[in-house]
Design an enzyme around this catalytic site. Structure first.
Site, short mmCIF file in Angstrom:
data_model
loop_
_atom_site.label_atom_id
_atom_site.label_comp_id
_atom_site.label_asym_id
_atom_site.label_seq_id
_atom_site.Cartn_x
_atom_site.Cartn_y
_atom_site.Cartn_z
N GLN A 1 0.79 -1.16 -0.06
CA GLN A 1 0.03 0.00 0.07
C GLN A 1 1.14 1.19 0.10
O GLN A 1 1.57 1.44 0.99
CB GLN A 1 -0.90 0.10 1.16
CG GLN A 1 -1.98 1.22 1.18
CD GLN A 1 -2.69 1.21 2.48
OE1 GLN A 1 -3.59 1.96 2.41
NE2 GLN A 1 -2.58 0.29 3.15
N CYS B 1 -7.51 9.06 0.73
CA CYS B 1 -7.23 8.82 2.14
C CYS B 1 -7.77 10.23 3.07
O CYS B 1 -7.15 11.31 2.38
CB CYS B 1 -6.01 8.47 2.81
SG CYS B 1 -5.95 8.09 4.65
#
Length: 122
Positions: free
Chosen positions: A82, A111
């Protein structure tokens, strides 16, 4: 921290098809050195370019800080990195830096954390 090696290997033991690394920021990953040791692959912070203050603090430890540890015997074929990034060129460099040890790269987009948004990654 979630998604560290023990948690990933435990998830695989209990049937997970794939596991993700914790989010690694492109610049942080690029400042690491790959070290193979005792059956694991470690990405450790390269301390040659840190400030004197940070070097002094790190001198208390015997080895450079660990950014990520990979257990290829257990995670091979199942590990997704990630990656937190806001710049395509850095994302590519970071992906190329770790690609031989992971099976896919997941670029973290959207995010909502303040750190990610302020860094152009969210």
């Amino acid at each position: 921290r979630a998604s560290t090696t023990p948690l990933r290997t435990l998830a695989l033991k209990y049937g997970a098809d794939v596991v993700y690394t914790e989010e690694m920021i492109d610049r942080s990953l690029l400042s690491t050195t790959r070290v193979v040791s005792n059956g694991t692959i470690d990405y450790r912070r390269d301390t040659s370019r840190v400030s004197k203050k940070v070097k002094k603090k790190l001198a208390q430890h015997n080895e450079p800080p660990l950014i990520i540890r990979i257990d290829p015997k257990i995670e091979s074929g199942k590990l997704i990195c990630q990656l937190g990034t806001g710049e395509p060129n850095l994302a590519l460099q970071a992906a190329m830096h770790i690609h031989q040890d992971v099976d896919a790269i997941d670029v973290n987009m959207g995010c909502p954390k303040k750190f990610s948004v302020s860094g152009g990654m969210g």
